[in-house]
Scaffold this active site. Structure first.
Site, PDB file in Angstrom:
ATOM      1  N   LYS A  22       0.583  -1.445   0.375  1.00 36.83           N
ATOM      2  CA  LYS A  22       0.516  -0.247  -0.223  1.00 36.83           C
ATOM      3  C   LYS A  22       0.826   0.722  -0.236  1.00 36.83           C
ATOM      4  O   LYS A  22       0.251   2.399  -0.548  1.00 36.83           O
ATOM      5  CB  LYS A  22      -0.461   0.055   1.607  1.00 36.83           C
ATOM      6  CG  LYS A  22      -1.938   1.426   1.739  1.00 36.83           C
ATOM      7  CD  LYS A  22      -2.221   1.223   2.336  1.00 36.83           C
ATOM      8  CE  LYS A  22      -1.790   1.743   3.924  1.00 36.83           C
ATOM      9  NZ  LYS A  22      -1.669   2.796   4.259  1.00 36.83           N
ATOM     10  N   ASN A  23       2.338   1.068   0.959  1.00 39.20           N
ATOM     11  CA  ASN A  23       2.739   2.726   1.413  1.00 39.20           C
ATOM     12  C   ASN A  23       3.700   2.462  -0.485  1.00 39.20           C
ATOM     13  O   ASN A  23       3.916   3.556  -0.283  1.00 39.20           O
ATOM     14  CB  ASN A  23       3.479   2.253   2.527  1.00 39.20           C
ATOM     15  CG  ASN A  23       1.888   2.309   3.810  1.00 39.20           C
ATOM     16  OD1 ASN A  23       0.781   3.408   3.090  1.00 39.20           O
ATOM     17  ND2 ASN A  23       2.201   2.378   4.539  1.00 39.20           N
ATOM     18  N   CYS A 124      -5.280   7.188   9.056  1.00 39.21           N
ATOM     19  CA  CYS A 124      -5.590   7.037  10.756  1.00 39.21           C
ATOM     20  C   CYS A 124      -4.980   8.125  11.626  1.00 39.21           C
ATOM     21  O   CYS A 124      -4.576   8.580  11.308  1.00 39.21           O
ATOM     22  CB  CYS A 124      -4.580   6.152  10.971  1.00 39.21           C
ATOM     23  SG  CYS A 124      -4.745   4.306   9.871  1.00 39.21           S
ATOM     24  N   ARG A 129      -0.121  14.124  13.175  1.00 35.05           N
ATOM     25  CA  ARG A 129      -0.526  14.036  11.545  1.00 35.05           C
ATOM     26  C   ARG A 129       0.113  15.609  11.436  1.00 35.05           C
ATOM     27  O   ARG A 129      -0.577  15.779  10.003  1.00 35.05           O
ATOM     28  CB  ARG A 129      -1.004  12.702  10.922  1.00 35.05           C
ATOM     29  CG  ARG A 129      -1.181  11.858  12.233  1.00 35.05           C
ATOM     30  CD  ARG A 129      -1.701  10.950  11.317  1.00 35.05           C
ATOM     31  NE  ARG A 129      -0.734  10.234  10.601  1.00 35.05           N
ATOM     32  CZ  ARG A 129      -1.392   9.087   9.454  1.00 35.05           C
ATOM     33  NH1 ARG A 129      -2.478   8.851   9.715  1.00 35.05           N
ATOM     34  NH2 ARG A 129      -0.211   8.881   8.819  1.00 35.05           N
ATOM     35  N   ASP A 313       4.318   0.200  12.136  1.00 34.15           N
ATOM     36  CA  ASP A 313       2.317  -0.571  11.494  1.00 34.15           C
ATOM     37  C   ASP A 313       2.635  -2.029  11.628  1.00 34.15           C
ATOM     38  O   ASP A 313       1.273  -2.549  11.406  1.00 34.15           O
ATOM     39  CB  ASP A 313       2.888   0.031  10.086  1.00 34.15           C
ATOM     40  CG  ASP A 313       2.682   1.385   9.544  1.00 34.15           C
ATOM     41  OD1 ASP A 313       3.068   1.724   8.537  1.00 34.15           O
ATOM     42  OD2 ASP A 313       2.298   1.944  10.299  1.00 34.15           O
ATOM     43  N   ARG A 405      -8.465   0.036   4.461  1.00 35.15           N
ATOM     44  CA  ARG A 405      -7.941   1.154   4.070  1.00 35.15           C
ATOM     45  C   ARG A 405      -6.307   0.627   3.371  1.00 35.15           C
ATOM     46  O   ARG A 405      -6.351   0.403   2.593  1.00 35.15           O
ATOM     47  CB  ARG A 405      -7.244   1.927   4.954  1.00 35.15           C
ATOM     48  CG  ARG A 405      -8.337   2.320   5.651  1.00 35.15           C
ATOM     49  CD  ARG A 405      -8.189   2.971   6.887  1.00 35.15           C
ATOM     50  NE  ARG A 405      -7.691   4.834   5.844  1.00 35.15           N
ATOM     51  CZ  ARG A 405      -7.321   5.819   6.065  1.00 35.15           C
ATOM     52  NH1 ARG A 405      -8.149   6.166   6.766  1.00 35.15           N
ATOM     53  NH2 ARG A 405      -6.593   6.165   5.294  1.00 35.15           N
TER      54      ARG A 405
END
Ligand code: EPZ
Length: 425
Positions: A22-23, A124, A129, A313, A405
């Site tokens: 994903k990242n 998230c 952030r 993560d 997600r």
């Protein structure tokens, strides 16, 4: 259908193929904005964050086709992205606020149009952030930024290469600055850059289109601006966090699984810590085979830190493992200030955890018990799934859209390995 019902106790057996990271694909999709030729991305996953990123590209005017039998997007399909006729440099609130990765589209929109209007990002809720490092980096490239009413307005007609000293090796800020610098004349240096494999993959993708970027995987990345990028075909790396999740899932339930597309070089810190569980696994080519009885010794101490340190993560997943391991474990979450929202939910299942600020102390218990719990973020939600898989009785997990997600139909994958899990209303 935003709940999982899990009847715990089944061991996992079989094999799983790890899908694209994903990242990695999120910044790569943002990077497509910089190129006016067609790009083919192979094995495009259907995680919700990726679907939302594709909506952002389409909203800018990108033409995206799916190379599948009925030309609809399906998991792991090849996609053709054509950004030759982009007609907007604006990411509206309703699209930007859904994902964190909208913020590094700012860099590529600026690189392409030398101006941008982008709403603040979402992502998230694991901390404040902030985006101060992103803004500091773009200002170092002579971008004029103002923000009002939740939007960031950028004027980049005088953009030129510059030196960016990152106070923290921020993944997103590193990616944003790289994307802004690729088509900006002059040399840009990012000092204290993030070193994640996903950043190395983004740089490899951009260089395959003619970008001039060196220092991938080190703390100093240098970008020499070029006039334009050419189209390419690219296959991003597999998802190291999904791979780590299935390894930990098997340790917590017991069983024997083969994990295909496992990149041990991307998971060194995790593998090092998991040695303390007294379980063994073998790695042959890109297949990790783990066979265990579900009994684990506690890992004495885990501290999350930027790559190549222990990945934040994987914190919720390894914390879930510690709740049923023999002994006491200390976990310190150094990256995000509120990334323990899964702890009260695990306590409802009988876990013995005390939390103070960024430190969690876990004393393993004999048994966890099924309960009704609530997912609050992507990886915290997956931590609850792992606990439910080994708990006695039924666990319902609400708000599993958080999990969607970053995992595509995780319940189907787990079911294929023998877990008793259903997605329910
Ligand atoms: C990326 O988020 C990942 N997301 C996150 O994965 C991951 O947890 C994180 O990197 C750390 O590895 C994507 O790649 C889409 P950061 P990002 O900027 O870029 C502070 C998942 O579960 N910071 O490296 O937002 C920040 O507050 C997600 O897949 C600033 O202070 O992370 C945090 O404490 C969750 N100012 C630390 O840096 C800034 O301008 C690390 O954040 C930016 C960040």
């Amino acid at each position: 259908m935003d709940k999982f019902l899990i009847n715990g106790g089944n061991k996992l057996f079989g094999s799983i193929e790890i899908t694209t990271a994903k990242n990695a694909i999120l910044p790569i999709l943002a990077g497509c904005i910089l190129c006016e030729d067609k790009i083919v991305l192979h094995k495009c996953p259907l995680y919700a964050d990726v679907v939302n990123m594709i909506k952002i590209l389409k909203n800018l005017g990108a033409d995206i086709k799916y190379l599948t039998k009925d030309a609809e997007m399906e998991n792991n399909c090849d996609i053709i992205i054509d950004c030759s006729n982009l007609k907007s440099y604006n990411i509206p609130h309703e699209l930007a606020s859904v994902i964190r990765s909208s913020i590094f589209s700012l860099g590529s929109i600026l690189g392409r149009f030398k101006k941008a209007k982008v709403a603040y990002p979402g992502g998230c809720e694991i901390g404040a952030r902030p985006i101060d490092l992103h803004i500091k980096g773009l200002r170092a490239l002579n971008v004029k930024l103002t923000d009002k009413h939740g939007y960031i307005y950028c004027e980049g007609k005088d953009m030129k290469g510059g030196i960016v000293n990152l106070d923290f090796p921020s993944v997103g800020a590193t990616e944003n600055i790289i994307l802004a610098a690729v088509l900006t004349k002059g040399e840009t240096k990012i000092i204290n850059a993030a070193k994640e494999p996903e950043i190395i993959d983004l740089i490899k993708f951009l260089n395959s289109m003619g970008a001039k970027i060196t220092g991938a995987g080190t703390s100093v990345i240098t970008i020499n601006g070029v006039e334009k990028l050419n189209g390419c075909e690219y296959t991003p790396i597999p998802d190291r966090i999904i791979a780590g999740t299935y390894l930990v899932a098997t340790l917590i339930t017991g069983g024997k699984i083969d994990i295909h597309n496992f990149r041990p070089d991307h998971n060194q810190a995790l593998l090092e810590k998991l040695k303390q569980t007294n379980n063994k696994w073998k790695i042959k080519n890109d297949i990790l085979t783990v066979k265990c009885d579900g009994k684990n010794k506690a890992i004495s101490k885990i501290e999350t830190s930027p790559y190549p340190g222990f990945p934040t993560d994987m914190q919720a997943q390894i914390l879930a493992l510690q709740t049923k391991s023999k002994g006491t474990s200390i976990i310190i979450e150094n990256l995000f200030e509120t990334r323990y929202k899964h702890v009260p939910e695990l306590i409802k299942m009988g876990a013995n955890i005390t939390c103070k600020d960024r430190t969690a102390i876990i004393t393993g218990v004999e048994k966890l018990y099924g309960a009704s719990v609530n997912a609050t973020d992507l990886r915290g939600g997956v931590g609850l799934v792992l606990a439910g898989l080994c708990a006695e009785g039924y666990t319902t997990i609400e708000n599993v859209h958080h999990i969607d997600r970053g995992y595509y139909k995780i319940e189907e994958d787990l079911k294929s390995l023998g877990a008793d899990i259903e997605r329910i209303d």
